[in-house]
Design a protein around this motif. Structure first.
Motif, PDB file in Angstrom:
ATOM      1  N   LEU A 154       0.810  -1.210   0.000  1.00  0.00           N
ATOM      2  CA  LEU A 154       0.000   0.000   0.000  1.00  0.00           C
ATOM      3  C   LEU A 154       0.850   1.270   0.000  1.00  0.00           C
ATOM      4  O   LEU A 154       0.363   2.353  -0.328  1.00  0.00           O
ATOM      5  CB  LEU A 154      -0.906   0.013   1.243  1.00  0.00           C
ATOM      6  N   ALA A 155       2.121   1.149   0.371  1.00  0.00           N
ATOM      7  CA  ALA A 155       3.011   2.320   0.446  1.00  0.00           C
ATOM      8  C   ALA A 155       3.378   2.814  -0.956  1.00  0.00           C
ATOM      9  O   ALA A 155       3.267   2.083  -1.944  1.00  0.00           O
ATOM     10  CB  ALA A 155       4.269   1.962   1.221  1.00  0.00           C
ATOM     11  N   ASP A 156       3.851   4.055  -1.028  1.00  0.00           N
ATOM     12  CA  ASP A 156       4.288   4.615  -2.314  1.00  0.00           C
ATOM     13  C   ASP A 156       5.532   3.918  -2.827  1.00  0.00           C
ATOM     14  O   ASP A 156       5.717   3.767  -4.036  1.00  0.00           O
ATOM     15  CB  ASP A 156       4.556   6.118  -2.153  1.00  0.00           C
ATOM     16  N   VAL A 157       6.393   3.510  -1.902  1.00  0.00           N
ATOM     17  CA  VAL A 157       7.617   2.798  -2.268  1.00  0.00           C
ATOM     18  C   VAL A 157       8.080   1.994  -1.056  1.00  0.00           C
ATOM     19  O   VAL A 157       7.793   2.362   0.086  1.00  0.00           O
ATOM     20  CB  VAL A 157       8.712   3.791  -2.737  1.00  0.00           C
ATOM     21  N   ILE A 158       8.778   0.891  -1.311  1.00  0.00           N
ATOM     22  CA  ILE A 158       9.342   0.056  -0.249  1.00  0.00           C
ATOM     23  C   ILE A 158      10.861   0.128  -0.346  1.00  0.00           C
ATOM     24  O   ILE A 158      11.422  -0.013  -1.441  1.00  0.00           O
ATOM     25  CB  ILE A 158       8.873  -1.408  -0.376  1.00  0.00           C
ATOM     26  N   VAL A 159      11.525   0.349   0.787  1.00  0.00           N
ATOM     27  CA  VAL A 159      12.986   0.481   0.788  1.00  0.00           C
ATOM     28  C   VAL A 159      13.601  -0.532   1.753  1.00  0.00           C
ATOM     29  O   VAL A 159      12.947  -1.027   2.665  1.00  0.00           O
ATOM     30  CB  VAL A 159      13.423   1.910   1.195  1.00  0.00           C
ATOM     31  N   ASN A 160      14.895  -0.796   1.542  1.00  0.00           N
ATOM     32  CA  ASN A 160      15.597  -1.755   2.391  1.00  0.00           C
ATOM     33  C   ASN A 160      15.946  -1.181   3.758  1.00  0.00           C
ATOM     34  O   ASN A 160      15.960  -1.897   4.756  1.00  0.00           O
ATOM     35  CB  ASN A 160      16.890  -2.223   1.708  1.00  0.00           C
ATOM     36  N   ASP A 161      16.276   0.118   3.788  1.00  0.00           N
ATOM     37  CA  ASP A 161      16.750   0.714   5.032  1.00  0.00           C
ATOM     38  C   ASP A 161      16.549   2.227   4.993  1.00  0.00           C
ATOM     39  O   ASP A 161      16.052   2.782   4.014  1.00  0.00           O
ATOM     40  CB  ASP A 161      18.221   0.365   5.285  1.00  0.00           C
ATOM     41  N   ILE A 162      16.960   2.888   6.059  1.00  0.00           N
ATOM     42  CA  ILE A 162      16.740   4.327   6.201  1.00  0.00           C
ATOM     43  C   ILE A 162      17.592   5.141   5.220  1.00  0.00           C
ATOM     44  O   ILE A 162      17.181   6.217   4.780  1.00  0.00           O
ATOM     45  CB  ILE A 162      17.015   4.762   7.657  1.00  0.00           C
ATOM     46  N   LEU A 163      18.755   4.636   4.861  1.00  0.00           N
ATOM     47  CA  LEU A 163      19.572   5.341   3.874  1.00  0.00           C
ATOM     48  C   LEU A 163      18.886   5.360   2.519  1.00  0.00           C
ATOM     49  O   LEU A 163      18.882   6.388   1.825  1.00  0.00           O
ATOM     50  CB  LEU A 163      20.955   4.699   3.764  1.00  0.00           C
ATOM     51  N   GLU A 164      18.301   4.259   2.136  1.00  0.00           N
ATOM     52  CA  GLU A 164      17.569   4.227   0.872  1.00  0.00           C
ATOM     53  C   GLU A 164      16.348   5.146   0.944  1.00  0.00           C
ATOM     54  O   GLU A 164      16.007   5.816  -0.040  1.00  0.00           O
ATOM     55  CB  GLU A 164      17.136   2.799   0.524  1.00  0.00           C
ATOM     56  N   ALA A 165      15.706   5.207   2.105  1.00  0.00           N
ATOM     57  CA  ALA A 165      14.584   6.132   2.285  1.00  0.00           C
ATOM     58  C   ALA A 165      15.052   7.575   2.087  1.00  0.00           C
ATOM     59  O   ALA A 165      14.374   8.379   1.432  1.00  0.00           O
ATOM     60  CB  ALA A 165      13.977   5.960   3.678  1.00  0.00           C
ATOM     61  N   TYR A 166      16.203   7.895   2.649  1.00  0.00           N
ATOM     62  CA  TYR A 166      16.782   9.242   2.484  1.00  0.00           C
ATOM     63  C   TYR A 166      17.000   9.556   1.004  1.00  0.00           C
ATOM     64  O   TYR A 166      16.676  10.653   0.534  1.00  0.00           O
ATOM     65  CB  TYR A 166      18.099   9.320   3.251  1.00  0.00           C
ATOM     66  N   ASN A 167      17.541   8.615   0.263  1.00  0.00           N
ATOM     67  CA  ASN A 167      17.798   8.832  -1.161  1.00  0.00           C
ATOM     68  C   ASN A 167      16.498   9.056  -1.937  1.00  0.00           C
ATOM     69  O   ASN A 167      16.445   9.876  -2.860  1.00  0.00           O
ATOM     70  CB  ASN A 167      18.568   7.645  -1.741  1.00  0.00           C
ATOM     71  N   ILE A 168      15.447   8.318  -1.553  1.00  0.00           N
ATOM     72  CA  ILE A 168      14.141   8.510  -2.193  1.00  0.00           C
ATOM     73  C   ILE A 168      13.597   9.901  -1.893  1.00  0.00           C
ATOM     74  O   ILE A 168      13.062  10.595  -2.771  1.00  0.00           O
ATOM     75  CB  ILE A 168      13.144   7.432  -1.712  1.00  0.00           C
TER      76      ILE A 168
END
Length: 221
Positions: A200-214
Motif C-alpha cells: 500500500l506504500a508509495d515505495v518500499i525500501v531496504n533501510d533508512i539510507l535508501e529512504a533518504y535517497n528517495i
C-alpha cells in the motif's frame, strides 16, 4: 523544497524492537501463564500485535487465550515482568547518519509512534537522537490508534505543515494505512517477518539510507 517534513514511526523504523517485544509476549504466555499452546501457532497469531496500539495488543492476547484473562489483567501481568533493554543495541542501520543529514538540510522531523511518550523519550535519549526531532507524538494520547489518522493529523498540526508537504516512514500495515488515511506520502521500510501488507506504500525500501535517497529524489522532481 516541496517536502518540508519527515515523520518517522519508531518501532521497526528507527529501532528493531518488534521481535524483542513479540518474544516478551510469547514468553509471558508460555512461561508465566503456563498456557499449553503450540509455540509456532502462538508466534504467528501474535504477529497481529506488531505495530498495533497498546490497547489492541492486549485485546488480541485476550482473544487468543479465549478470554480467560481480561486485557487489563494481561497488561498488568506483562508490565510486572522485568524488562531491561539497551535501545542503542537495536538502533536500525543508517539512522545515526541520516537524521543529522535531514536536520542539516532543513527538514522538520517528528516521531509518530503507538508507544507511550515515556518510551519514545527513553528510546531517543538512549540512542542519542532526541535532539533531531521537532516533536514526538504518542498514540496513547488518542482514542483511536493507527490505522486511524489522528496521530498523523496531530503531528502535522504540531509541525505546522500540510499533508502534501510531508513524507512518512512506516513499516506496519496499521502505520501505512494511517498515512494513507491522512493523505501523507509514505515510504515503507521493508520487513517480511510479520505478514505486513507493505504494498500500500508509495515505495518500499531496504533501510533508512535508501529512504533518504528517495526523499532527496522526490524533492528534485
Amino acid at each position: 523544497m516541496r517536502y518540508k517534513g519527515i515523520i518517522f514511526d519508531m518501532d521497526g523504523v528507527l529501532i528493531d524492537s518488534e521481535p524483542i517485544y513479540l518474544q516478551e509476549v510469547i514468553d509471558y504466555i508460555l512461561d508465566v501463564l503456563k498456557e499449553d499452546v503450540d509455540y509456532l501457532d502462538l508466534k504467528e497469531a501474535m504477529y497481529k500485535i506488531v505495530g498495533s496500539s497498546d490497547k489492541r495488543t492486549y485485546e488480541i492476547m485476550a482473544d487468543y487465550l479465549d478470554n480467560k484473562y481480561t486485557p487489563q489483567e494481561l497488561r498488568a501481568g506483562l508490565y510486572a515482568m522485568e524488562f531491561n533493554l539497551d535501545y542503542r543495541t537495536i538502533i536500525n542501520p543508517h539512522v545515526l547518519n541520516v537524521l543529522p543529514r535531514l536536520k542539516k538540510e532543513g527538514y522538520k522531523l517528528a516521531i509518530a509512534s503507538s508507544s507511550s511518550l515515556e518510551n519514545i523519550k527513553m528510546v531517543t535519549s538512549q540512542c542519542g537522537i532526541a535532539q533531531y526531532f521537532d516533536c514526538m507524538v504518542s498514540g496513547y494520547d488518542f482514542k483511536e490508534s493507527k490505522p486511524d489518522p489522528a496521530i498523523y493529523l496531530e503531528t502535522l498540526r504540531r509541525l505546522e505543515l500540510k499533508p502534501d508537504e510531508v513524507i512518512a516512514i512506516e513499516d506496519s500495515t496499521y502505520g501505512i494505512q494511517a498515512c494513507i488515511n491522512a493523505n501523507i506520502r509514505v515510504i515503507a521500510k521493508e520487513d517480511h517477518r510479520y505478514n505486513f501488507n507493505q504494498g500500500l506504500a508509495d515505495v518500499i525500501v531496504n533501510d533508512i539510507l535508501e529512504a533518504y535517497n528517495i526523499i532527496e529524489y522526490w524533492n528534485t522532481k
